[in-house]
Scaffold this active site. Structure first.
Site, mmCIF file in Angstrom:
data_model
loop_
_atom_site.group_PDB
_atom_site.id
_atom_site.type_symbol
_atom_site.label_atom_id
_atom_site.label_comp_id
_atom_site.label_asym_id
_atom_site.label_seq_id
_atom_site.Cartn_x
_atom_site.Cartn_y
_atom_site.Cartn_z
ATOM 1 N N LEU A 78 -14.744 -11.597 37.671
ATOM 2 C CA LEU A 78 -13.915 -11.524 38.885
ATOM 3 C C LEU A 78 -14.194 -12.674 39.842
ATOM 4 O O LEU A 78 -13.498 -12.859 40.829
ATOM 5 C CB LEU A 78 -14.187 -10.212 39.627
ATOM 6 C CG LEU A 78 -13.688 -8.939 38.958
ATOM 7 C CD1 LEU A 78 -14.196 -7.729 39.725
ATOM 8 C CD2 LEU A 78 -12.182 -8.912 38.882
ATOM 9 N N ALA A 123 -22.217 -16.449 46.158
ATOM 10 C CA ALA A 123 -23.478 -17.130 46.405
ATOM 11 C C ALA A 123 -24.626 -16.479 45.626
ATOM 12 O O ALA A 123 -25.584 -17.133 45.282
ATOM 13 C CB ALA A 123 -23.787 -17.100 47.888
ATOM 14 N N GLY A 167 -24.407 -14.433 42.759
ATOM 15 C CA GLY A 167 -24.295 -14.125 41.352
ATOM 16 C C GLY A 167 -22.845 -13.934 40.961
ATOM 17 O O GLY A 167 -21.937 -14.142 41.754
ATOM 18 N N VAL A 210 -19.601 -11.696 39.425
ATOM 19 C CA VAL A 210 -19.097 -10.330 39.509
ATOM 20 C C VAL A 210 -18.179 -10.046 38.314
ATOM 21 O O VAL A 210 -17.329 -10.866 37.965
ATOM 22 C CB VAL A 210 -18.313 -10.121 40.820
ATOM 23 C CG1 VAL A 210 -17.909 -8.662 40.962
ATOM 24 C CG2 VAL A 210 -19.131 -10.573 42.006
ATOM 25 N N LYS A 248 -22.163 -6.709 40.021
ATOM 26 C CA LYS A 248 -22.665 -8.030 40.434
ATOM 27 C C LYS A 248 -23.989 -8.309 39.770
ATOM 28 O O LYS A 248 -24.952 -7.562 39.932
ATOM 29 C CB LYS A 248 -22.803 -8.071 41.960
ATOM 30 C CG LYS A 248 -23.394 -9.364 42.464
ATOM 31 C CD LYS A 248 -23.156 -9.570 43.941
ATOM 32 C CE LYS A 248 -21.750 -10.047 44.190
ATOM 33 N NZ LYS A 248 -21.534 -10.802 45.384
ATOM 34 N N ASP A 262 -23.268 -14.584 55.994
ATOM 35 C CA ASP A 262 -22.273 -15.336 55.231
ATOM 36 C C ASP A 262 -20.886 -14.713 55.398
ATOM 37 O O ASP A 262 -20.196 -14.448 54.415
ATOM 38 C CB ASP A 262 -22.698 -15.408 53.761
ATOM 39 C CG ASP A 262 -22.012 -16.539 53.004
ATOM 40 O OD1 ASP A 262 -21.440 -17.440 53.666
ATOM 41 O OD2 ASP A 262 -22.022 -16.528 51.756
#
Ligand SMILES: *[C@@H]1O[C@H](CO)[C@@H](O)[C@H](O)[C@H]1NC(C)=O
Ligand SMILES: *[C@@H]1O[C@H](CO)[C@@H](O)[C@H](O)[C@H]1NC(C)=O
Ligand SMILES: *[C@@H]1O[C@H](CO)[C@@H](O)[C@H](O)[C@H]1NC(C)=O
Ligand SMILES: *[C@@H]1O[C@H](CO)[C@@H](O)[C@H](O)[C@H]1NC(C)=O
Ligand SMILES: *[C@@H]1O[C@H](CO)[C@@H](O)[C@H](O)[C@H]1NC(C)=O
Ligand SMILES: *[C@@H]1O[C@H](CO)[C@@H](O)[C@H](O)[C@H]1NC(C)=O
Ligand SMILES: *[C@@H]1O[C@H](CO)[C@@H](O)[C@H](O)[C@H]1NC(C)=O
Ligand SMILES: *[C@@H]1O[C@H](CO)[C@@H](O)[C@H](O)[C@H]1NC(C)=O
Ligand SMILES: *[C@@H]1O[C@H](CO)[C@@H](O)[C@H](O)[C@H]1NC(C)=O
Length: 777
Positions: free
Chosen positions: A502, A506, A508, A510, A524, A619
């Site tokens: 998907l 930052a 990893g 998904v 994730k 973030d």
């Protein structure tokens, strides 16, 4: 004790001798100008158009601009053939025509008077002056009746500093626009509060702070001291000193004392030290002693070639070129950048994408500003971009496909051939694609080379490193919360062997999956977790697992099996807010956008103030806001920043800095608090209001930087421009814009808390008029 004493004494002596050289320079020969004196653009009788310093080297007064028959108020070197201008007033106002006078008024003000006796101040002294002096070092000063210095041109430099002058902390020099246009140009030398002296390109018209992407030279003294200033001694020695007057960095060495030295940011963006020597025949020669950027490498200076164009070096000269499928915005000036020659496919029109191709750009790289990165192979990376109407180009490296939208900034040669770059071209653009772009070998210095490497490296890793250490919390175990612990095998089965990717964030990658009970999930796979951080992982997961809010993505479970660290979230069918805002056919209407803004604010308020342990997201950006089937916004990736290892952010030097959503604190030496999220929220709120990215080209100059444009529209009372033809409720629009501007204040203390933001958005409290965000310090 003894050595300590001697250090103190030495420091003391150093301070005395430093200040005495300055005193010597400042109180060397001067010409005194008494109250009531005046200068005129049309000298007659005793009236002159300038005053000379005693040596005759410097002049203060009306500087004639030969071509246009106009004048500037300035200070210049009288004996150089070109009469080098070293300081000038009111640079962003139009030059003066005939009929002006400069008057040192009997009431103690230095003013400019036009033929209609309209007056404009030249100096900003608050106390009345009783004497003015022009010194032999080029400093023009005002004294009050107690002979205290109340104003000096040395304290408000324009594009140059002279022997004996310093560039104070938080001050900057700005280049001229061109040889004949003296307005503020696009290059800055900034003495940053973090002790770094940087040379940077600033998007024309931008008033916001500089980001590391724009910097092309730096003294590399980040965090080197407090109140650091740049100094130029009478012997040409240029160096940085801190609050204790100790030298923290030498930039140039001492030279002969008989010259006048001048350090200037030129129109082409270089910062250079010049020496001016009086020759036997009475004229002054000029020579370059030192340059920040070697003249052998003109393409190192950023911004020489505009958006979507690249710089090619021809010996010491350079030229700007467009990639395949692009053409110059201005045929007569290739440095203004390039635009597409073809029309984009409509989003969602799959057949349209057939006529597009991914053209390789050999050995090319640009500032990575990807909106999405996925792990894949090169073939599917290219295909992925073709299928994605938002994608304009990709950088592919180490199985990571970084998708970019336009504009591509600072394109330059990639000598290491580390990345493979492709650009999407269609229709008319393709006719040209046979013309292979050939990068001519360019000899850049090794340092620049490393800079490029480091920037690529840094971009990829920077996101892992930005986070905040939060107060230690109780050692509760994950089992305490109602999270489910999955085995790796279970998740492998649920995701069909981690097949449907998907996206990659930052932390990893998904994958989509489905539990045996039919619930859709997003899994994730975490990367770069702190080593031996098992307890840490457990406690963080517990913290995240204890969060329950309708505007947060729900964590369902986790996997913590040998080296596998995975998080299982509920699946969000409407993708990210970034997609929603930028893809025309999905764009939410005004009422939905207001609801989305409010939802995100409530989610953040919960993270900051209402959950058991405060969580700073670090973030916040549209890519991290997901939407469920009812377009209800849900914040994702919260709590992960803390999981990613010890704080290394502060040790980064030159290339540190913000990438758009990051608050100024990240690249200054300031504590990181929940206010960093408020800042990012503010930037994102403007994007939600205007349905556009924070940086965009193909729009008028003043609209390129969203934050500046919104502030300008707000100050001019032209908010309707922001939403174009869309029907919106005027006062609601004003409310959202004002909240955005408050959140974006450079000074974190000026930003409201998220609780305040929510009440402002709900209309429960009066919103005071926000000041200009970049002036809040
Ligand atoms: C200029 O004024 C200062 C301060 O009043 C005085 O000390 C100095 O001697 C004067 N210089 C000349 C050349 O008159
Ligand atoms: C000098 O200029 C001032 C101010 O413009 C004016 O009042 C004065 O008459 C002029 N003097 C001469 C001699 O031209
Ligand atoms: C100088 O450049 C500025 C900024 O580009 C522009 O606004 C201004 O009109 C120019 N001035 C002249 C005299 O050309
Ligand atoms: C920084 O140094 C300058 C002199 O270089 C001084 O005038 C100023 O007060 C100092 N500021 C602070 C905050 O220490
Ligand atoms: C200034 O010097 C003092 C005494 O040596 C020291 O304690 C202090 O940390 C120094 N300050 C800076 C900013 O270097
Ligand atoms: C700068 O140069 C001076 C000699 O000109 C030297 O004494 C000083 O230690 C140097 N400072 C640094 C930080 O290298
Ligand atoms: C003065 O001398 C310098 C070098 O000695 C020379 O370059 C310059 O052309 C001379 N200028 C004039 C006006 O003679
Ligand atoms: C550099 O190139 C520009 C055009 O790209 C040209 O106008 C200029 O004269 C050249 N300068 C030198 C020193 O060759
Ligand atoms: C760069 O690398 C790619 C694949 O890694 C290769 O196909 C290409 O020939 C290389 N280019 C140069 C100039 O080495």
């Amino acid at each position: 004790m003894a050595p300590f004493h001697s250090v103190l004494i030495l420091l003391f002596l150093a301070t005395i001798s430093l200040s005495s050289t300055r005193v010597e320079a400042q109180f060397s020969a001067s010409r005194n100008i008494s109250l009531g004196s005046s200068l005129s653009t049309t000298p007659t009788g005793n009236n002159q158009s300038f005053w000379l310093s005693p040596s005759g080297n410097f002049a203060f007064g009306f500087y004639p601009l030969s071509i246009t028959q106009t004048f500037l108020v300035g200070i210049w070197l009288e004996n150089t053939p070109e009469k080098t201008l070293v300081w000038f007033a009111n640079r962003d106002s139009p030059p003066l025509s005939n009929g002006y006078s400069i008057i040192l008024n009997t009431d103690g003000r230095l003013i400019l008077r036009d033929s209609q006796t309209q007056e404009t101040p030249i100096s900003d002294n608050s106390l009345p002056a009783s004497l003015a002096s022009l010194f032999d070092n080029g400093n023009f000063v005002l004294y009050n009746s107690q002979s205290h210095l109340i104003w000096a041109t040395f304290d408000s430099p324009t594009d140059s500093i002279l022997s004996g002058q310093s560039l104070k902390n938080a001050f900057n020099l700005a280049s001229k626009v061109s040889e004949s246009n003296y307005s503020t140009g696009k290059y800055r030398l900034v003495m940053q509060v973090d002790a770094n002296l940087v040379l940077a390109y600033v998007v024309q018209g931008a008033k916001t702070y500089i980001t590391s992407d724009d910097v092309y030279w730096s003294s590399d003294t980040y965090n080197g001291g407090t109140n650091v200033s740049l100094n130029l001694d009478p012997d040409g020695h240029m160096y940085l000193i801190d609050a204790n007057s100790s030298n923290i960095k030498n930039i140039t060495n001492s030279q002969a004392r008989r010259s006048i030295y001048r350090a200037t940011v030129g129109i082409e963006g270089n910062f250079q030290l010049f020496s001016h020597n009086l020759e036997a025949n009475g004229t002054m020669s000029s020579s370059i002693i030192w340059s920040a950027i070697s003249e052998q490498n003109p393409c190192e200076i950023k911004g020489r070639c505009g958006f979507n164009s690249y710089c090619l070096q021809k010996s010491t000269n350079y030229s700007c070129h467009c990639p395949v499928g692009f053409e110059s915005i201005n045929q007569d000036d290739s440095s203004q950048g390039c635009k597409k020659k073809f029309v984009d496919a409509e989003c969602g029109d799959k057949s349209g994408s057939n006529s597009f191709e991914m053209i390789p750009l050999e050995n090319t790289i640009w500032i990575d500003n990807s909106y999405e990165a996925v792990v894949t192979n090169e073939q599917s990376c290219r295909q992925d971009c073709l299928n994605d109407c938002e994608c304009a180009a990709v950088l592919f490296q180490d199985q990571i496909c970084s998708k970019q939208s336009l504009p591509l900034r600072y394109m330059m040669p990639d000598f290491q051939n580390l990345t493979n770059a492709f650009i999407k071209v269609g229709g008319n653009g393709l006719k040209q694609s046979q013309n292979k772009m050939l990068w001519i070998g360019i000899a850049l210095t090794i340092s620049f080379f490393i800079l490029v490497l480091v920037s690529v490296f840094l971009f990829i890793y920077s996101r892992y490193r930005r986070y905040q250490r939060l107060p230690k919390q109780s050692k509760s175990r994950a089992e305490d919360s109602n999270l489910r612990s999955f085995s790796h095998g279970e998740l492998e089965k649920a995701t069909g062997g981690f097949k449907e990717n998907l996206g990659r964030g930052a932390f990893g990658t998904v994958f989509r999956g489905q539990l045996p009970n039919g619930v859709s999930i997003a899994v994730k796979k975490l990367e770069k977790i702190v080593e031996d951080g098992e307890k840490e992982f457990q406690s963080e997961v517990t913290t995240i697992g204890k969060t329950h809010h309708k505007n947060l993505v729900r964590l369902l479970g986790y996997c913590d099996e040998s080296t596998h660290r995975l998080l299982v979230y509920q699946f969000m069918s409407n993708g990210s807010l970034a997609n929603l805002l930028l893809k025309r056919e999905m764009r939410p209407n005004w009422a939905q956008r207001v609801q989305i803004s409010l939802g995100i604010a409530r989610g953040l308020l919960y993270l900051h103030e209402e959950c058991e342990t405060q969580i700073i997201h670090c973030d916040i950006k549209p890519q991290n806001i997901l939407l469920d089937e009812k377009k209800m916004p849900k914040i994702s990736d919260f709590g992960l920043a803390k999981l990613m290892g010890p704080d290394q952010t502060r040790t980064m030097t030159v290339l540190r800095g913000t990438r758009g959503y990051w608050a100024p604190e990240w690249h200054k030496n300031m504590p990181i608090t929940a206010k960093v999220d408020v800042y990012s929220y503010g930037i994102m709120l403007l994007e939600i209001i205007c349905c556009r990215k924070r940086l965009e080209i193909g729009v008028a100059d003043e609209e390129i930087l969203l934050s500046d444009w919104v502030n300008d529209c707000f100050e001019r009372g032209e908010l309707e421009k922001l939403v174009r033809e869309e029907e919106v409720e005027q006062c609601e629009l004003e409310r959202l814009v004002m909240v955005g501007l408050w959140c974006m204040q450079d000074n974190p203390n000026m930003r409201p808390s998220m609780r305040k933001v929510v009440s402002m958005l709900e209309g429960l409290v009066e919103i005071p008029r926000p000041p200009n965000p970049s002036l809040s310090e």
